[in-house]
Motif scaffolding. Structure first.
Motif, PDB file in Angstrom:
ATOM      1  N   VAL A  29      -8.779  -2.811   0.332  1.00 52.92           N
ATOM      2  CA  VAL A  29      -7.732  -2.370   1.263  1.00 52.92           C
ATOM      3  C   VAL A  29      -7.322  -3.511   2.180  1.00 52.92           C
ATOM      4  N   ILE A  38      -6.270   2.314  -5.752  1.00 55.13           N
ATOM      5  CA  ILE A  38      -5.740   1.333  -4.801  1.00 55.13           C
ATOM      6  C   ILE A  38      -5.542  -0.015  -5.476  1.00 55.13           C
ATOM      7  N   VAL A  57      -0.596   6.753  -2.741  1.00 49.48           N
ATOM      8  CA  VAL A  57      -1.919   6.488  -3.317  1.00 49.48           C
ATOM      9  C   VAL A  57      -2.693   7.793  -3.505  1.00 49.48           C
TER      10      VAL A  57
END
Length: 369
Positions: free
Chosen positions: A58, A316, A77
Motif C-alpha cells: 500500500v 491491491i 479495490v
C-alpha cells in the motif's frame, strides 16, 4: 471424556506439516539457554509478515501513483476483492480440514449458470438465487461423496469434478455460448445484488463481509469447526478420540461449494450474464490467499482473517500495477514472486535459518572418489 487433539499437543510423528506458521517443538525437546526469547520473536514476526507485506505494498503504490490513495480507488479495490474473498473463504473451509478443492470455480460457474438461465426465462429473483446456489452446491455434494465414501484423495476428486463440471457447462449452453441478460428486462432486485450500494459501499462487499463472519463462526465457534480443524491436523488421533471425522470433512466440501455459489450469483448479477469458465479465475487466487493467511496463525492454520489479508495482497497488487500502466502480462509474475517471497520468508522465520536444510543436503551428497 474424549477430547479433540490440537496441533499444539499433537504427535510430531504424524507427518502433518504446518502451512506456513511456526512449528511446535517436539515433547521433551530442550532449548538452549536464552533461546526462548528469539523463538518468541520469530513466531511474532511470522504472524506479522503478511500484514507487513500488505502495508508495504500500500505504501509503495501510494508513493508511486497519486490516484491510488483515494476513496474512489479504495472502493474499487474492495469491490474487486469481494468475489475473490468469498471464493477464498470457501477454500479456507476445505484446507482447514486438510484438503484442497480445485472445483471451487465450478461451483461459482454452475451457480451463475442456474441463476442467469432462470432470470432469462422470467423467473423471480429469490427463486433464481435459491436454485442457482443449490445447483452450485451440487459440486460440493459430489466432492463429499468421492472423498468420504469412495475415499479418493481430495486433489484427484475435485480435479475430476472440475473436468466434469466444465463439460456440463458446455453441454448446457450449446458449446459454452454465453447467456446475456437484457438490462431493461432484468428484475431490479436481481440487478441490485451485484450493483447496489449500502451507505456508499458496494453490496457485494457487504455480502463478502457477512460470508467471512459466518465462515469464521462456523470454523472457530462451533463443534463441527473444531472437528474439521482437528481432523485436518491430526486425523488419526481425532478419530481415535471418538470424533466422526468423515461426515465433518464431507460437510466441509458441501459448505465450501455453497459459499462459492454465492460468489457465482453475485458475479452474474454484476455482469448481467453468464460466461462459461469465469469462476476458474478465482481458484488460484483463493488457494494463494489461504496459504498466505495461514502465516498469521500460531500453528500455521488456515483462518478467515488471514485469508482476507491474502486476498487484499493480490487485489491491491493488481490494482496498483494497473494504475501504473504496467502490462497485464506482468500481473501474474509479480503476484507469484510476492507469494514465493512471503512463504519462503515465513518458512525461514519458523525454522530460524536455512542452514539445517543446506547442511542436510551436504551430508546426503555422495563422497567423491
Amino acid at each position: 471424556m474424549s477430547t479433540v487433539v490440537d496441533r499444539s499437543s499433537a504427535d510430531p510423528s504424524s507427518g502433518v506439516p504446518p502451512l506456513g506458521g511456526p512449528s511446535t517443538p517436539a515433547p521433551g525437546a530442550r532449548h538452549a539457554p536464552g533461546s526462548a526469547e528469539p523463538d518468541r520473536l520469530r513466531r511474532r514476526a511470522t504472524r506479522l509478515l503478511a500484514p507487513g507485506v500488505l502495508a508495504l505494498i500500500v505504501l509503495v503504490f501510494a508513493i508511486l501513483t497519486p490516484t491510488f490513495a483515494t476513496g474512489g480507488n479504495a472502493v474499487s479495490v474492495l469491490s474487486a476483492a469481494s468475489l475473490v474473498a468469498i471464493a477464498a473463504c470457501a477454500m479456507t473451509v476445505v484446507v482447514r480440514g486438510g484438503g484442497i478443492d480445485l472445483s471451487i470455480g465450478v461451483a461459482v460457474d454452475l451457480a451463475a449458470l442456474g441463476a442467469t438461465a432462470l432470470i432469462a426465462d422470467g423467473y423471480v429473483t429469490w427463486f433464481a438465487v435459491v436454485v442457482g446456489v443449490a445447483f452450485g452446491t451440487l459440486a460440493g455434494v459430489v466432492n463429499a461423496l468421492l472423498v468420504t465414501v469412495l475415499r479418493i484423495r481430495a486433489f484427484l476428486a475435485t480435479l475430476s469434478v472440475w473436468f466434469v463440471g466444465t463439460s456440463v457447462q458446455q453441454l448446457l449452453t450449446d458449446g459454452g455460448a454465453p447467456i446475456y441478460l437484457r438490462r431493461p428486462t432484468t428484475p431490479d432486485s436481481f440487478a441490485a445484488l451485484g450493483n447496489a450500494t449500502v451507505a456508499g459501499v458496494p453490496l457485494p462487499v457487504v455480502v463478502a463481509a457477512g460470508v467471512a463472519v459466518v465462515t469464521w463462526l462456523l470454523l472457530d465457534r462451533t463443534r463441527w469447526g473444531r472437528v474439521v480443524t482437528a481432523a485436518g491436523e491430526q486425523r488419526t488421533a481425532t478419530t481415535i478420540a471418538g470424533r466422526a471425522t468423515r461426515p465433518a470433512l464431507g460437510a466441509a466440501f458441501v459448505v465450501a461449494a455453497a459459499i462459492a455459489s454465492v460468489a457465482g450469483v453475485l458475479l452474474d448479477s454484476r455482469s448481467y450474464g453468464f460466461v462459461g469458465g469465469s469462476g476458474q479465475a478465482y481458484v488460484l487466487d483463493a488457494i494463494g490467499a489461504v496459504f498466505i493467511g495461514a502465516t498469521l496463525s500460531r500453528y500455521g492454520r488456515p483462518n478467515v482473517l488471514g485469508t482476507l489479508v491474502g486476498v487484499l495482497v493480490f487485489t491491491i497488487l493488481s490494482n496498483g500495477l494497473a494504475l501504473l500502466g504496467v502490462s497485464y502480462y506482468y500481473d501474474g509474475l509479480v503476484r507469484g514472486v510476492v507469494l514465493v517471497a512471503l512463504l519462503v520468508t515465513a518458512s525461514v522465520l519458523a525454522r530460524g535459518t536455512l542452514g539445517p536444510s543446506i547442511r542436510g543436503l551436504r551430508r546426503r551428497r555422495p563422497a567423491s572418489t
